[in-house]
Write an enzyme that holds these catalytic residues in place. Structure first.
Site, PDB file in Angstrom:
ATOM      1  CG  ASP A   1      -8.448  19.938  43.744  1.00 53.86           C
ATOM      2  OD1 ASP A   1      -7.432  19.595  43.119  1.00 53.86           O
ATOM      3  OD2 ASP A   1      -8.872  21.101  43.770  1.00 53.86           O
TER       4      ASP A   1
ATOM      5  CD  GLU B   1       0.522  22.331  39.342  1.00 53.77           C
ATOM      6  OE1 GLU B   1      -0.438  21.994  40.059  1.00 53.77           O
ATOM      7  OE2 GLU B   1       0.820  21.726  38.309  1.00 53.77           O
TER       8      GLU B   1
ATOM      9  CE1 TYR C   1      -1.225  17.049  36.439  1.00 48.26           C
ATOM     10  CE2 TYR C   1      -0.877  19.386  36.844  1.00 48.26           C
ATOM     11  CZ  TYR C   1      -1.120  18.107  37.308  1.00 48.26           C
ATOM     12  OH  TYR C   1      -1.264  17.914  38.663  1.00 48.26           O
TER      13      TYR C   1
END
Length: 262
Positions: free
Chosen positions: A60, A49, A172
C-alpha cells in the site's frame, strides 16, 4: 452472495467492464465505512474491495497506509470489520483485501469460514506467495470464497502463467512497479501486459494500482481490461472532509467512473 467469478461471467456476457472501488475499513470509522459501502453499491460499483487495516501494509502507498494507521489507532480489527459487514444487503459482491499473516494467525480454515459467514464473496492477499497458495485455495473453495491472485509487471512469463492458472474470480494485474497510489498517467506497457495475460488465460483481468480518474479507467477498458480497480482516489476522498460531504463526494466519483466504463 454471488461468487466473484459468477458476477464477472455475467458482466462479460453483457460486454461490460467492471468497476471495483477499494476503501479501507474503519477510516474514519466503521459507521462511515458501512455507509460508504452502501453509497458505492448504489452508484455503480460492480464489486467492492474492503481493506482490513494492517500494521505493515507492504503493497500500500501512503494514502492507504495512512488510512490503515488511523483505523488501527481506533482499534479496528478483522472481527470488527466482519461484524460490520455481516448482514449487509449489497448488490456488489464484497472482496476482502488482507495480508497473509492475519490469515495464518487465525488459521486458514477458520479464517475462510469466518469471512464466508460474514457474507464476503472474494479475497485478495497481496503478499501470498504462489508456493503457499494451494492450501489457501482449497480452504477458500470449501467456504465458497474466490481468491484473486496478483500478477506484477515484473513477473516472468512462466510465473504469470502459474498465477493465472491458480487465480479464482479474476486475475489482478498490478499496473505499476511499487505500491498503490494515485498516478497522473498510465504507462503504455500496461496494454502489453493485458494483451499478454489475455493470451495466457481466459479468466477476467482486473487492473489496479495507480488508477485515479475516469479517463484512465476508460483507457484501461479500451486496452482490454475486464475490470478496473480504484483505491487511493476513493480513500483520499473519504478522508478529505466530514463524513457527510465525503460520502457524497465518493458517490459522485463512483458515478463518473462508471459512466467512463459504459
Amino acid at each position: 452472495m454471488a461468487l466473484v467469478s459468477d458476477r464477472f461471467r455475467d458482466l462479460r456476457a453483457q460486454g461490460k467492464c467492471a468497476l471495483i472501488p477499494f476503501i479501507t475499513a474503519g477510516d474514519p470509522d466503521l459507521e462511515t465505512t458501512a455507509a460508504a459501502l452502501r453509497v458505492l453499491d448504489d452508484n455503480g460499483a460492480d464489486f467492492i474491495e474492503l481493506g482490513v487495516p494492517y500494521s505493515d501494509p507492504l503493497a500500500d502507498g501512503p494514502v492507504i497506509q495512512a488510512a490503515a494507521t488511523r483505523a488501527l489507532a481506533k482499534g479496528v480489527n478483522l472481527d470488527a470489520v466482519l461484524s460490520m459487514v455481516k448482514g449487509m444487503q449489497l448488490q456488489a459482491p464484497l472482496i476482502l483485501f488482507t495480508y497473509y499473516n492475519p490469515i495464518l494467525n487465525r488459521g486458514i480454515e477458520a479464517f475462510m469460514a469466518d469471512i464466508a459467514a460474514a457474507g464476503l464473496a472474494g479475497l485478495v492477499v497481496p503478499d501470498l506467495p504462489l508456493e503457499e497458495v494451494e492450501g489457501l485455495l482449497a480452504a477458500a473453495a470449501a467456504a465458497g470464497i474466490d481468491v484473486t491472485l496478483l500478477v506484477a509487471p515484473t513477473s516472468p512469463a512462466e510465473r504469470i502463467q502459474a498465477i493465472a492458472a491458480q487465480a479464482q474470480g479474476f486475475v489482478y494485474l498490478v499496473s505499476v512497479t511499487g505500491v498503490t497510489g494515485i498516478r497522473s498517467e498510465l504507462q503504455s506497457r500496461v496494454k502489453d501486459l493485458i494483451d499478454g495475460l489475455k493470451q495466457t488465460t481466459d479468466k477476467p483481468v482486473g487492473v489496479g494500482f495507480g488508477v485515479s480518474d475516469p479517463d484512465q479507467a476508460q483507457q484501461l477498458k479500451a486496452w482490454g481490461a475486464d475490470g478496473v480497480i480504484v483505491g487511493s482516489a476513493f480513500v483520499k476522498r473519504l478522508a478529505a472532509d466530514s463524513p457527510e460531504v465525503a460520502l457524497s463526494t465518493i458517490g459522485d466519483f463512483c458515478r463518473q467512473l462508471k459512466a467512463a466504463l459504459a
